[in-house]
Scaffold this motif. Sequence first.
Motif, PDB file in Angstrom:
ATOM      1  N   ARG A  69       0.288  -1.213  -0.259  1.00 26.95           N
ATOM      2  CA  ARG A  69       0.125   0.151   0.012  1.00 26.95           C
ATOM      3  C   ARG A  69       0.767   1.254  -0.147  1.00 26.95           C
ATOM      4  NH1 ARG A  69      -4.876   0.402  -0.534  1.00 26.95           N
ATOM      5  NH2 ARG A  69      -4.995   1.820   1.685  1.00 26.95           N
ATOM      6  N   PRO A  70       0.485   2.262  -0.593  1.00 26.98           N
ATOM      7  CA  PRO A  70       1.276   3.951  -0.054  1.00 26.98           C
ATOM      8  C   PRO A  70       0.956   3.626   1.091  1.00 26.98           C
ATOM      9  CG  PRO A  70      -1.184   3.836  -1.487  1.00 26.98           C
ATOM     10  CD  PRO A  70      -0.816   2.401  -1.174  1.00 26.98           C
ATOM     11  N   ILE A  71       2.950   4.201   1.624  1.00 26.90           N
ATOM     12  CA  ILE A  71       3.376   5.223   2.512  1.00 26.90           C
ATOM     13  C   ILE A  71       3.160   6.736   2.407  1.00 26.90           C
ATOM     14  CG2 ILE A  71       4.519   2.864   3.290  1.00 26.90           C
ATOM     15  CD1 ILE A  71       6.592   4.948   2.574  1.00 26.90           C
ATOM     16  N   GLU A  72       2.676   7.031   3.314  1.00 30.74           N
ATOM     17  CA  GLU A  72       2.370   8.891   3.342  1.00 30.74           C
ATOM     18  C   GLU A  72       4.077   9.363   3.955  1.00 30.74           C
ATOM     19  OE1 GLU A  72      -0.842   9.723   5.389  1.00 30.74           O
ATOM     20  OE2 GLU A  72      -1.911   9.365   3.888  1.00 30.74           O
ATOM     21  N   LEU A  73       4.162  10.314   3.423  1.00 29.55           N
ATOM     22  CA  LEU A  73       5.971  10.804   4.257  1.00 29.55           C
ATOM     23  C   LEU A  73       5.076  12.205   4.209  1.00 29.55           C
ATOM     24  CD1 LEU A  73       8.100   9.917   1.032  1.00 29.55           C
ATOM     25  CD2 LEU A  73       7.475   8.198   3.189  1.00 29.55           C
ATOM     26  N   ALA A  74       6.531  12.584   5.188  1.00 37.59           N
ATOM     27  CA  ALA A  74       6.250  13.739   6.041  1.00 37.59           C
ATOM     28  C   ALA A  74       7.313  14.397   5.996  1.00 37.59           C
ATOM     29  CB  ALA A  74       5.469  13.927   7.357  1.00 37.59           C
ATOM     30  N   PHE A  75       7.959  15.603   5.755  1.00 39.27           N
ATOM     31  CA  PHE A  75       9.202  15.914   5.975  1.00 39.27           C
ATOM     32  C   PHE A  75       9.212  16.931   7.243  1.00 39.27           C
ATOM     33  CE2 PHE A  75       8.351  14.527   1.986  1.00 39.27           C
ATOM     34  CZ  PHE A  75       9.572  13.687   1.844  1.00 39.27           C
ATOM     35  N   ASN A  76       9.818  16.997   8.154  1.00 42.17           N
ATOM     36  CA  ASN A  76      10.594  17.716   8.924  1.00 42.17           C
ATOM     37  C   ASN A  76       9.496  17.983   9.832  1.00 42.17           C
ATOM     38  OD1 ASN A  76      13.012  18.339   7.935  1.00 42.17           O
ATOM     39  ND2 ASN A  76      12.671  20.241   6.869  1.00 42.17           N
ATOM     40  N   ASP A  77       8.658  19.042  10.397  1.00 43.88           N
ATOM     41  CA  ASP A  77       7.582  19.213  10.937  1.00 43.88           C
ATOM     42  C   ASP A  77       6.103  20.056  10.552  1.00 43.88           C
ATOM     43  OD1 ASP A  77       8.775  18.334  13.566  1.00 43.88           O
ATOM     44  OD2 ASP A  77       9.565  20.067  13.730  1.00 43.88           O
ATOM     45  N   GLN A  78       6.248  19.289   9.032  1.00 38.72           N
ATOM     46  CA  GLN A  78       5.331  19.486   8.496  1.00 38.72           C
ATOM     47  C   GLN A  78       4.284  18.290   8.753  1.00 38.72           C
ATOM     48  OE1 GLN A  78       4.963  22.462   7.067  1.00 38.72           O
ATOM     49  NE2 GLN A  78       6.771  22.621   7.592  1.00 38.72           N
ATOM     50  N   LYS A  80       1.844  15.347   6.466  1.00 35.42           N
ATOM     51  CA  LYS A  80       1.377  14.779   5.505  1.00 35.42           C
ATOM     52  C   LYS A  80       2.314  15.426   4.166  1.00 35.42           C
ATOM     53  CE  LYS A  80      -0.793  12.816   1.413  1.00 35.42           C
ATOM     54  NZ  LYS A  80      -1.796  11.835   1.304  1.00 35.42           N
ATOM     55  N   ASP A  81       3.286  15.012   2.926  1.00 34.73           N
ATOM     56  CA  ASP A  81       3.785  15.786   2.035  1.00 34.73           C
ATOM     57  C   ASP A  81       3.819  14.900   1.045  1.00 34.73           C
ATOM     58  OD1 ASP A  81       4.868  18.534   3.256  1.00 34.73           O
ATOM     59  OD2 ASP A  81       6.374  17.005   4.646  1.00 34.73           O
ATOM     60  N   TYR A  82       4.127  13.831   0.736  1.00 33.91           N
ATOM     61  CA  TYR A  82       4.211  13.448  -0.358  1.00 33.91           C
ATOM     62  C   TYR A  82       3.300  11.373   0.274  1.00 33.91           C
ATOM     63  CZ  TYR A  82       6.600  10.760  -4.258  1.00 33.91           C
ATOM     64  OH  TYR A  82       7.436  10.593  -5.370  1.00 33.91           O
ATOM     65  N   ALA A  83       2.870  11.256  -0.796  1.00 35.75           N
ATOM     66  CA  ALA A  83       2.676   9.871  -1.046  1.00 35.75           C
ATOM     67  C   ALA A  83       3.405   8.510  -1.505  1.00 35.75           C
ATOM     68  CB  ALA A  83       0.805   9.551  -1.429  1.00 35.75           C
ATOM     69  N   LEU A  84       4.073   8.023  -0.965  1.00 30.85           N
ATOM     70  CA  LEU A  84       4.989   7.028  -1.859  1.00 30.85           C
ATOM     71  C   LEU A  84       4.958   5.880  -2.432  1.00 30.85           C
ATOM     72  CD1 LEU A  84       7.739   7.148  -3.606  1.00 30.85           C
ATOM     73  CD2 LEU A  84       8.511   6.334  -0.310  1.00 30.85           C
ATOM     74  N   ALA A  85       4.130   5.482  -3.111  1.00 31.83           N
ATOM     75  CA  ALA A  85       3.376   4.483  -4.028  1.00 31.83           C
ATOM     76  C   ALA A  85       3.934   2.795  -3.950  1.00 31.83           C
ATOM     77  CB  ALA A  85       3.447   4.719  -5.719  1.00 31.83           C
ATOM     78  N   PRO A  86       3.606   1.535  -3.220  1.00 36.20           N
ATOM     79  CA  PRO A  86       4.180   0.558  -3.595  1.00 36.20           C
ATOM     80  C   PRO A  86       5.076  -0.012  -4.043  1.00 36.20           C
ATOM     81  CG  PRO A  86       1.771  -0.097  -3.567  1.00 36.20           C
ATOM     82  CD  PRO A  86       2.043   1.705  -3.778  1.00 36.20           C
ATOM     83  N   GLY A  87       5.987  -0.429  -3.944  1.00 31.44           N
ATOM     84  CA  GLY A  87       7.482  -0.320  -4.554  1.00 31.44           C
ATOM     85  C   GLY A  87       8.354   0.761  -4.673  1.00 31.44           C
ATOM     86  N   GLY A  88       7.839   1.898  -4.406  1.00 28.56           N
ATOM     87  CA  GLY A  88       8.419   3.476  -5.100  1.00 28.56           C
ATOM     88  C   GLY A  88       9.647   3.150  -4.065  1.00 28.56           C
ATOM     89  N   MET A  89      10.190   4.670  -4.773  1.00 29.85           N
ATOM     90  CA  MET A  89      11.779   4.981  -3.471  1.00 29.85           C
ATOM     91  C   MET A  89      11.720   6.614  -4.022  1.00 29.85           C
ATOM     92  SD  MET A  89      15.690   3.618  -4.221  1.00 29.85           S
ATOM     93  CE  MET A  89      15.111   4.294  -5.964  1.00 29.85           C
ATOM     94  N   PHE A  90      11.826   7.125  -2.685  1.00 27.36           N
ATOM     95  CA  PHE A  90      11.899   8.208  -2.743  1.00 27.36           C
ATOM     96  C   PHE A  90      13.508   8.101  -2.494  1.00 27.36           C
ATOM     97  CE2 PHE A  90      12.576  11.876   0.384  1.00 27.36           C
ATOM     98  CZ  PHE A  90      12.680  12.786  -0.491  1.00 27.36           C
ATOM     99  N   MET A  91      13.871   9.456  -3.034  1.00 29.15           N
ATOM    100  CA  MET A  91      15.697   9.749  -3.235  1.00 29.15           C
ATOM    101  C   MET A  91      15.630  11.127  -3.287  1.00 29.15           C
ATOM    102  SD  MET A  91      19.045   9.173  -5.718  1.00 29.15           S
ATOM    103  CE  MET A  91      18.680   7.901  -5.949  1.00 29.15           C
ATOM    104  N   HIS A  92      16.513  11.832  -1.745  1.00 32.99           N
ATOM    105  CA  HIS A  92      16.905  13.618  -1.795  1.00 32.99           C
ATOM    106  C   HIS A  92      18.297  13.533  -1.609  1.00 32.99           C
ATOM    107  CE1 HIS A  92      17.209  17.353   0.180  1.00 32.99           C
ATOM    108  NE2 HIS A  92      18.578  16.421   1.197  1.00 32.99           N
ATOM    109  N   SER A  93      19.391  14.036  -3.224  1.00 36.78           N
ATOM    110  CA  SER A  93      20.445  13.844  -2.740  1.00 36.78           C
ATOM    111  C   SER A  93      21.136  16.321  -2.508  1.00 36.78           C
ATOM    112  CB  SER A  93      20.359  13.721  -3.618  1.00 36.78           C
ATOM    113  OG  SER A  93      20.520  13.394  -5.178  1.00 36.78           O
ATOM    114  N   ALA A  94      22.360  16.301  -1.997  1.00 35.43           N
ATOM    115  CA  ALA A  94      22.699  17.924  -1.559  1.00 35.43           C
ATOM    116  C   ALA A  94      24.195  17.486  -1.257  1.00 35.43           C
ATOM    117  CB  ALA A  94      21.268  18.786  -0.924  1.00 35.43           C
ATOM    118  N   PRO A  95      24.545  18.178  -2.341  1.00 32.65           N
ATOM    119  CA  PRO A  95      26.215  17.892  -1.576  1.00 32.65           C
ATOM    120  C   PRO A  95      26.341  18.752  -0.715  1.00 32.65           C
ATOM    121  CG  PRO A  95      25.545  19.172  -3.918  1.00 32.65           C
ATOM    122  CD  PRO A  95      24.457  18.921  -3.551  1.00 32.65           C
TER     123      PRO A  95
END
Length: 126
Positions: A69-78, A80-95
């Motif tokens: 099932r989808p999972i809900e992602l919330a960043f910092n103290d916000q 729900k920001d985003y729903a990530l589908a089953p099998g999905g991947m979230f990637m954040h990258s910053a130097p």
Amino acid sequence: MATGKLDAKLTYGLPSSNTVSQAFEVRLDYNRVSSGTIDVAQGSTSQFEIPFGETTAAQGVVVRNLTDRPIELAFNDQAKDYALAPGGMFMHSAPTAAGSDDLDRIFVTATAPTEDGTVEYVVLGA
């Protein structure tokens, strides 16, 4: 301090039938790591915080949803920001860290999976 690299390669077809591949790479210096797996039980609607350990400014994050099932992602103290589908991947990258608004917490909320599953994560940062 260690140096990490997050890579993403995307291959897709255009309407003209041509295939295009694009690669994205971000190198980052980090000195803290947190990685692991969160078990998500069948039927759970619980919220889990991804353990950042001593990391206060995430420069590299990967979250992978291995539930049915989808999972809900919330960043910092916000909220729900985003729903990530089953099998999905979230990637954040910053130097480097963002500065005044660093990514310092991620919460995952399960949405009642029909079977047991997991959420995998890796956090690299300062």
